[in-house]
Design an enzyme around this catalytic site. Structure first.
Site, PDB file in Angstrom:
ATOM      1  N   HIS A 108      39.748  36.909  32.607  1.00 13.04           N
ATOM      2  CA  HIS A 108      40.604  36.680  33.781  1.00 13.04           C
ATOM      3  C   HIS A 108      39.864  36.824  35.103  1.00 13.04           C
ATOM      4  O   HIS A 108      40.376  36.432  36.140  1.00 13.04           O
ATOM      5  CB  HIS A 108      41.786  37.647  33.760  1.00 13.04           C
ATOM      6  N   ASP A 159      37.632  36.347  43.503  1.00 17.34           N
ATOM      7  CA  ASP A 159      38.858  36.489  42.714  1.00 17.34           C
ATOM      8  C   ASP A 159      38.785  35.492  41.562  1.00 17.34           C
ATOM      9  O   ASP A 159      38.391  34.343  41.776  1.00 17.34           O
ATOM     10  CB  ASP A 159      40.064  36.151  43.612  1.00 17.34           C
TER      11      ASP A 159
HETATM   12  C1  GDG Z   1      43.741  39.234  37.713  1.00 16.53           C
HETATM   13  C2  GDG Z   1      42.570  38.533  38.416  1.00 16.53           C
HETATM   14  C3  GDG Z   1      43.754  36.354  38.123  1.00 16.53           C
HETATM   15  C4  GDG Z   1      51.496  41.902  43.232  1.00 16.53           C
HETATM   16  N1  GDG Z   1      52.165  42.866  43.875  1.00 16.53           N
HETATM   17  C5  GDG Z   1      53.414  42.854  43.362  1.00 16.53           C
HETATM   18  C6  GDG Z   1      53.496  41.855  42.383  1.00 16.53           C
HETATM   19  N2  GDG Z   1      52.307  41.287  42.321  1.00 16.53           N
HETATM   20  C7  GDG Z   1      51.989  40.174  41.391  1.00 16.53           C
HETATM   21  C8  GDG Z   1      51.731  38.893  42.114  1.00 16.53           C
HETATM   22  C9  GDG Z   1      50.882  38.151  41.079  1.00 16.53           C
HETATM   23  C10 GDG Z   1      50.137  39.292  40.385  1.00 16.53           C
HETATM   24  O1  GDG Z   1      50.833  40.491  40.681  1.00 16.53           O
HETATM   25  C11 GDG Z   1      48.718  39.436  40.926  1.00 16.53           C
HETATM   26  O2  GDG Z   1      47.929  38.412  40.389  1.00 16.53           O
HETATM   27  P1  GDG Z   1      46.597  37.940  41.090  1.00 16.53           P
HETATM   28  O3  GDG Z   1      46.132  36.739  40.381  1.00 16.53           O
HETATM   29  O4  GDG Z   1      46.865  37.703  42.537  1.00 16.53           O
HETATM   30  O5  GDG Z   1      45.559  39.140  41.015  1.00 16.53           O
HETATM   31  P2  GDG Z   1      45.085  40.298  39.940  1.00 16.53           P
HETATM   32  O6  GDG Z   1      46.121  41.342  39.773  1.00 16.53           O
HETATM   33  O7  GDG Z   1      43.786  40.794  40.489  1.00 16.53           O
HETATM   34  O8  GDG Z   1      44.861  39.537  38.545  1.00 16.53           O
HETATM   35  C12 GDG Z   1      43.070  37.292  39.135  1.00 16.53           C
HETATM   36  C13 GDG Z   1      44.792  37.103  37.318  1.00 16.53           C
HETATM   37  O9  GDG Z   1      44.239  38.281  36.715  1.00 16.53           O
HETATM   38  C14 GDG Z   1      45.355  36.228  36.188  1.00 16.53           C
HETATM   39  O10 GDG Z   1      44.354  35.749  35.350  1.00 16.53           O
HETATM   40  O11 GDG Z   1      44.388  35.323  38.833  1.00 16.53           O
HETATM   41  O12 GDG Z   1      41.980  36.618  39.734  1.00 16.53           O
HETATM   42  O13 GDG Z   1      41.932  39.422  39.346  1.00 16.53           O
HETATM   43  O14 GDG Z   1      51.679  37.540  40.102  1.00 16.53           O
HETATM   44  O15 GDG Z   1      52.939  38.263  42.421  1.00 16.53           O
HETATM   45  N3  GDG Z   1      54.614  41.570  41.683  1.00 16.53           N
HETATM   46  C15 GDG Z   1      55.716  42.308  41.958  1.00 16.53           C
HETATM   47  N4  GDG Z   1      55.703  43.312  42.879  1.00 16.53           N
HETATM   48  C16 GDG Z   1      54.598  43.603  43.609  1.00 16.53           C
HETATM   49  O16 GDG Z   1      54.628  44.509  44.462  1.00 16.53           O
HETATM   50  N5  GDG Z   1      56.841  42.048  41.283  1.00 16.53           N
END
Ligand code: GDG
Length: 471
Positions: free
Chosen positions: A162, A375
């Site tokens: 990921h 990222d």
């Molecule tokens: C890893 C990789 C890759 C965040 N705060 C809240 C919340 N979130 C949700 C967001 C989004 C998810 O969490 C975060 O996903 P990201 O992709 O932005 O980042 P990582 O957590 O670092 O994820 C990344 C991912 O894996 C998938 O392969 O894209 O690059 O680092 O869905 O909306 N959701 C809620 N409350 C929050 O306060 N409900």
């Protein structure tokens, strides 16, 4: 014992341990994206999920939850410190994100990583059906594919990474670089977010093991003189776009979006950042650019407000404690300098919110700031795009996020270039509706077509190809 045709192996189980109304321990589906991503796939097959239950020392037997067989892995508090906070989040995470923070190499952490990976591999080996699929998830479990192959040569093994895979020049720092590459090569299909990540991995394979690679295929010599192949290629992950669109149509959520703007004092532009509080996300760079725009008088408090959600993350890792202090100092300084009694420059929220509130925030925002220094993908960018079915809103997106490969119609920025970011923020604030619409339309097409279901299907289809070949 259960026999599962598809076993997902991930650091965490898809459920959280909670207490129900009567104070009894119970399970609740966790809100994570991976869970949603695999939910649909898991419902169609006899699926099992191997993972840690989220509490150190918690000893529970395997159980069924919502049609999936869950196999909890036990981790002691010490293992959690060494394997998870240590090797996974203190060594691999910073190294693979281009050493934004300095990786720490500790032999004790490595030993725990090996031990815990073996425990996951053994649990998967026990539940997988003859010739079934095992799909290992992410950087906490890079050794599982090889360990599992030794235990169960009959199963078809997939691995999805990921986060980024770094250039060889950085990867080469890892004292256990050979073991990790060999661990991953235990899989038949090794998936990455970007084409560049798959390329970096292949280069490490060539440099360290001298194996031949051609296009997506890696040839792995076997002890008996034969060879097998594995594929390493990009499967960009996505979101369940439809569920976000539905939430965005919910009248209560739309009303909440309006209310958010009112409660912020009806600024003419709302800027939004949503990130786990992580040094890879470029939150400090974003704050610096915004703070300078206030200082230069190019934006005024009350007219433009930045909402920054920084959801709490990895509080046990030192680099995260330091980052939190730095961010909170910066936010405090900027707000102290520019707030008025009525308005704040930055509404900073170190909290997690329900998904409904996240969607309301996306809807309320004129400009979404995704300024990650590195990222794997960044799902927040895709979520923002999915909910704006009126084609309004501007996505400012870092070139260093995997999402930039697909969302090339975003305002792409180099987050290290503060002047460039300031210009991009101004451009976003001033962007005419027609240009917003043209860019958003093209991005939405990508996100809606390439949703998480398609991601899962593509990966499983490649596992199926391997199974047929094996037969
Ligand atoms: C890893 C990789 C890759 C965040 N705060 C809240 C919340 N979130 C949700 C967001 C989004 C998810 O969490 C975060 O996903 P990201 O992709 O932005 O980042 P990582 O957590 O670092 O994820 C990344 C991912 O894996 C998938 O392969 O894209 O690059 O680092 O869905 O909306 N959701 C809620 N409350 C929050 O306060 N409900």
């Amino acid at each position: 014992m259960a026999e599962a045709d598809l076993v997902v192996v991930a650091n965490r189980l898809p459920v959280d341990r909670i207490e129900d109304e009567t104070g009894q321990p119970a399970w609740r589906r966790s809100p994570g994206g991976l869970v949603t991503a695999l939910e649909q796939v898991m419902h169609k097959v006899d699926g099992a999920w191997v993972g840690w239950a989220g509490k150190p020392g918690l000893d529970v037997e395997p159980f069924d939850f919502d049609g999936t067989h869950l196999v909890p892995i036990q981790l002691s508090a010490e293992e959690l410190e060494d394997y998870y906070e240590g090797f996974a989040n203190g060594t691999i995470w910073p190294l693979y994100h281009d050493v934004i923070a300095t990786p720490v190499y500790k032999r004790r952490w490595w030993d725990a990583y090996v031990r815990v990976n073996r425990r996951f591999a053994e649990a998967a080996a026990e539940v997988a059906s003859e010739g079934g699929f095992v799909w290992v998830q992410d950087y906490q479990l890079q050794l599982v594919p090889q360990m599992l192959r030794e235990l169960r040569p009959d199963v078809i093994i997939g691995y999805f990474h990921h986060i980024p895979f770094p250039a060889y020049g950085l990867y080469a720092q890892l004292p256990w670089r050979r073991q990790v590459v060999e661990g991953l090569l235990g899989a038949d299909v090794i998936g990455f977010q970007r084409v560049a990540d798959a390329g970096n991995f292949q280069r490490s394979v060539r440099r360290i093991l001298r194996y031949a690679t051609r296009s997506d295929t890696i040839t792995i010599p076997q002890p008996d003189g034969t060879a097998r192949t594995a594929i390493a290629k990009a499967y960009p992950i996505s979101i369940d776009a439809q569920s976000f669109i539905e939430l965005a149509q919910d009248p209560a959520i739309r009303a909440r979006a309006k209310e958010i703007r009112e409660q912020l004092g009806n600024p003419s532009k709302v800027l939004l950042g949503v990130d786990r509080l992580d040094y890879t996300k470029g939150i400090r760079h974003r704050l610096k650019a915004f703070g300078e725009l206030l200082q230069d008088g190019r934006v005024q408090v009350g007219d433009v407000t930045l909402v920054q959600v920084a959801s709490p993350s990895r509080p046990g890792v030192e680099a995260y404690q330091e980052l939190r202090d730095e961010i909170e100092l910066t936010v405090g300084r900027i707000n102290g300098d520019y707030d008025t009694i009525h308005h704040t420059a930055i509404r900073y929220l170190h909290q997690g919110f329900p998904r409904e509130e996240m969607v309301a925030l996306y809807l309320a925002a004129d400009v979404m700031l995704v300024t990650a220094l590195r990222d794997g993908m960044n799902l927040v960018a895709k979520e923002y795009v999915a909910v704006h079915s009126d084609n309004r809103g501007v996505l400012m997106l870092s070139e260093f996020a995997g999402a930039a490969d697909e969302l090339s119609s975003a305002l792409l920025v180099n987050p290290h270039d503060i002047d460039g970011m300031k210009e991009a923020i101004m451009r976003a604030i001033e962007m005419p509706p027609a240009e917003q619409s043209r860019r958003m339309r093209s991005m939405r097409r990508r996100v809606l077509e390439n949703d998480v279901e398609r991601w899962g299907r593509r990966f499983l289809a490649d596992l199926e190809t391997y199974r047929e070949r094996r037969r």
